[in-house]
Design an enzyme around this catalytic site. Sequence first.
Site, PDB file in Angstrom:
ATOM      1  N   GLU A  42     -19.430  17.837 -13.701  1.00 16.89           N
ATOM      2  CA  GLU A  42     -19.407  17.561 -12.256  1.00 16.89           C
ATOM      3  C   GLU A  42     -20.724  18.041 -11.660  1.00 16.89           C
ATOM      4  OE1 GLU A  42     -18.977  16.461  -8.575  1.00 16.89           O
ATOM      5  OE2 GLU A  42     -17.509  15.879 -10.115  1.00 16.89           O
TER       6      GLU A  42
ATOM      7  N   ALA B 165     -16.210  14.293 -13.299  1.00 17.86           N
ATOM      8  CA  ALA B 165     -14.858  14.670 -13.705  1.00 17.86           C
ATOM      9  C   ALA B 165     -14.014  15.374 -12.655  1.00 17.86           C
ATOM     10  CB  ALA B 165     -14.933  15.555 -14.957  1.00 17.86           C
TER      11      ALA B 165
ATOM     12  N   ASP C  66     -15.998   7.695 -14.059  1.00 17.63           N
ATOM     13  CA  ASP C  66     -15.228   7.428 -12.841  1.00 17.63           C
ATOM     14  C   ASP C  66     -16.189   7.683 -11.688  1.00 17.63           C
ATOM     15  OD1 ASP C  66     -12.753   6.821 -11.447  1.00 17.63           O
ATOM     16  OD2 ASP C  66     -12.780   8.919 -10.818  1.00 17.63           O
TER      17      ASP C  66
ATOM     18  N   CYS D  74     -12.284   3.801  -7.459  1.00 20.48           N
ATOM     19  CA  CYS D  74     -11.084   3.728  -6.612  1.00 20.48           C
ATOM     20  C   CYS D  74     -11.411   2.891  -5.382  1.00 20.48           C
ATOM     21  CB  CYS D  74     -10.596   5.132  -6.230  1.00 20.48           C
ATOM     22  SG  CYS D  74     -11.810   6.158  -5.379  1.00 20.48           S
TER      23      CYS D  74
END
Length: 465
Positions: A130, A107, A174, A227
């Site tokens: 995290e 996160a 993510d 990403c």
Amino acid sequence: MNLPADFIERTRRLMGEKECDALCAALGEETPVSIRVNAAKWSVEPPGATPVPWCKDGWYLPGRPAFTFDPLFHAGCYYVQEASSMFVAQVFRQYVNSPVTVLDLCAAPGGKSTLVRSVLPEGSLLVANEVIRPRSQVLAENLIKWGNASVVVTNNDPADFASLESAFDVILTDVPCSGEGMFRKDEGAISEWSVDNVGVCWQRQRRILRDIWGCLKPGGLLVYSTCTFNREENEDNVAWISRELGAEPLPLQVETDWMIGGNLVEAGLPAYRFLPHRVKGEGFFLAALRKTSEGTCQPTFRPGKKKRAADRKPAVPFPKSLMEWVNRDEEYVFAVGDGVAKAFPARHNDLYARLQSTLHVLHGGITLAEQKGKDWLPAHSLAMSTALRPDAFPVAELDYEQAIAYLRKEAVVLDASVPKGYVALANRNRILGFAKNVGNRANNLYPQEWRIRSSYLPETVRAVL
């Protein structure tokens, strides 16, 4: 921009020569600046901004202001977030219509966590994790500033969640990736890129997914994002999740004029690509999947030991006067431990107890106060919380220079009309934190580790909001 030859060759094979050339040209252009407004703290459109089409609270700014020197940034009124990644909101708006428990696994620094917390139905709980400790502290800071009490922040490896079987309705992953989508934003991403690193990344991503798969309820949602541009970390991993773990990829509602790309490998399998030569944003990939399997997966690493009941200290009577600081106090469970008073949403207290017994919890709910002798010092978490009662403390309005001095943790002198005792300090009617007014000065209670460290002040300060 000097892009790696191997990256160009691989991207050309994936996208074709024309698309690859357009992408590489776009990676040499200026990065757009975007923010997302915290609707719980601010409701006015940013001046001079244009909307991010796939996120109702997202805005493109005409330039990059000095965010550090904006008091409203520190008050949690907005978050500086890359526009493409705001697309995560579409999954929740389309598929989440009732209260859920969500895990944001990777996160930090908190952009997607604050976004998800904003779009979740009332009564939902967000657990933001995290694994890297310094980054987890930044994550906690950003979620505390965002102000919602139905949040838990943890600092754990994904495998540590293994014992929390079927605990979450939605898991957002993510995952750490090769970062090709960040090339124009972070020059270090270019120097660190290699074909070998892509291989390391897609294998690590599968390890992470396998480790947490059992935590997702059957029928629950997995949001997978990166990403980066390559197929191994994107379409190939989505196909692997669907085939090996047991999941159904889900379509998302996308407007044609958003110019969002689709699956570059397998027609008919829904996936969403943000390419900088087509959209106003950085490189981003997302897929949403519904879990169809019943079983769990064996985690790669043994999870940490649970805390024994004997390790937990007995409960201490809670000062009832502190409850009056919180709106709708009947909705919270209050507790004191190690001289710290906390409040946590009652409807999620059982799960919170499980998390505390299994994980390293950094923050949960609202930290109300810290005991100093016979006194209780109101905590910064309370100042940032949207649950703070408006009449709990006197409020003193600071001008811009005073606000910056306060955020630097410097001494602040308040007007003689301000009552003595604990006072909430504000700028533009938004709370920045607490101080203790002793008359000739105010003791600054802003967190030392969050202070503005720079002594520089821009000659011209442009208001973001």
